[in-house]
Design a protein around this motif. Structure first.
Motif, short mmCIF file in Angstrom:
data_model
loop_
_atom_site.label_atom_id
_atom_site.label_comp_id
_atom_site.label_asym_id
_atom_site.label_seq_id
_atom_site.Cartn_x
_atom_site.Cartn_y
_atom_site.Cartn_z
N VAL A 106 4.77 7.20 -7.89
CA VAL A 106 4.37 6.12 -8.64
C VAL A 106 3.67 6.53 -9.90
O VAL A 106 4.23 5.70 -10.88
N ILE A 107 3.11 7.51 -10.14
CA ILE A 107 2.72 8.16 -11.48
C ILE A 107 3.78 8.29 -12.29
O ILE A 107 3.85 7.86 -13.47
N ASP A 108 4.92 8.88 -11.71
CA ASP A 108 5.96 9.41 -12.56
C ASP A 108 6.89 8.22 -13.11
O ASP A 108 7.12 7.97 -14.23
N LEU A 109 6.88 7.01 -12.23
CA LEU A 109 7.50 5.72 -12.35
C LEU A 109 6.50 4.94 -13.50
O LEU A 109 7.15 4.66 -14.50
N GLY A 169 -5.38 3.23 -2.47
CA GLY A 169 -6.25 2.54 -1.59
C GLY A 169 -6.07 1.16 -1.67
O GLY A 169 -6.94 0.40 -0.84
N VAL A 170 -5.69 0.62 -2.73
CA VAL A 170 -5.52 -0.93 -2.81
C VAL A 170 -4.16 -1.41 -2.57
O VAL A 170 -3.77 -2.32 -1.91
N GLY A 171 -3.37 -0.59 -3.54
CA GLY A 171 -1.68 -0.98 -3.30
C GLY A 171 -1.05 -1.16 -4.64
O GLY A 171 -1.89 -1.20 -5.59
N THR A 191 0.71 -1.23 0.04
CA THR A 191 -0.01 -0.06 -0.09
C THR A 191 0.91 1.47 0.01
O THR A 191 1.99 1.09 0.39
N ALA A 192 0.36 2.39 -0.61
CA ALA A 192 1.09 3.62 -0.39
C ALA A 192 1.19 3.93 1.03
O ALA A 192 2.47 4.53 1.33
N CYS A 212 5.05 11.35 3.18
CA CYS A 212 3.72 11.44 3.21
C CYS A 212 3.18 10.38 1.99
O CYS A 212 3.89 10.24 0.72
N GLU A 213 2.03 10.01 1.95
CA GLU A 213 1.35 9.31 1.00
C GLU A 213 1.39 9.91 -0.30
O GLU A 213 1.26 9.40 -1.36
#
Length: 232
Positions: free
Chosen positions: A40-43, A55-57, A21-22, A32-33
């Motif tokens: 994650v978006i940039d990756l 919210g899921v992971g 999870t974040a 921070c989350e």
């Protein structure tokens, strides 16, 4: 932590195969989350095969993951022992770096090799390394790289204290004792100072020039010249 290092660690944590999870990533990386979501978006935009949603992971697509890092048992022993020695006798900053390096390696090892890390029974207790000496080791190493003179208060073996300005050239570890090889402006010559006998230290903002005859290579030549020659 630099952003590039954080992105690398996110990928390594996701390589373990579990959905993370974040919130867990944020806890691990001490951010921070919201920062994790952006990272994650940039990756993903850069092509890293991360799947999941807030919210899921998240995890990595296993079919596109990079092959695991492979080491022989002997290589793993050397790496772990080296990291443990650094943690025992290194500066405060290198101790943290050694822990992170081991975590990165463990994250990309296949399960069989990952389990063997804890089975390595070679240790380096570091209780004799005082926190003040760890910080001073970092300070002197940084001064060596930047070529900054350092003003020190040095306590000799018999208890006499002198004030010196030194030009640090290199750091050497001798059976539990760190020493700094330096050009001593007071003596106008090379000297070796034990770090645990430096009572105070302050880095000067100037930059010294490594003049001929005052460099580390010159010191090492004088040391080798003193070594007794073997007879044939």
């Amino acid at each position: 932590m630099r952003r590039a290092d954080r992105l690398f660690r996110i990928v390594q944590l996701l390589r373990q195969g579990r959905v993370v999870t974040a919130a867990r990533l944020a806890e691990k990386l001490e951010v921070c989350e919201r920062t994790i979501y952006r990272d994650v978006i940039d990756l993903q935009l850069s092509g890293t095969p991360i799947v999941g949603e807030p919210g899921v992971g998240y995890t990595l697509r296993r079919d596109l993951d990079l092959p695991p890092l492979l080491f022989t048992p002997e290589e793993l022993t050397a790496i772990v022992l080296g990291a443990r020695l650094v943690q025992a006798w290194g500066g405060a900053e290198t101790v943290i770096a050694a822990k992170h390096a081991l975590a990165r390696i463990e994250a990309v090892l296949p399960p069989a090799l990952r389990d063997s890390l804890d089975a390595i029974q070679m240790y380096a207790p570091g209780f004799r390394m005082r926190p003040a000496d760890r910080r001073r080791l970092d300070l002197l190493h940084a001064a060596t790289l930047a070529r900054n003179p350092v003003h020190i208060a040095y306590v000799a073996e018999r208890g006499d204290q002198t004030l010196r300005t030194i030009r640090p050239l290199g750091l050497y570890f001798w059976s539990g004792v760190w020493t700094v090889v330096a050009w001593c402006e007071l003596r106008d010559d090379f000297r070796m100072f034990r770090i645990d006998r430096i009572a105070e230290s302050a880095v000067r903002p100037t930059v010294f020039t490594q003049a001929k005859g005052q460099r580390l290579a010159d010191f090492l030549r004088t040391v080798h010249a003193r070594k007794p020659q073997s007879s044939l």
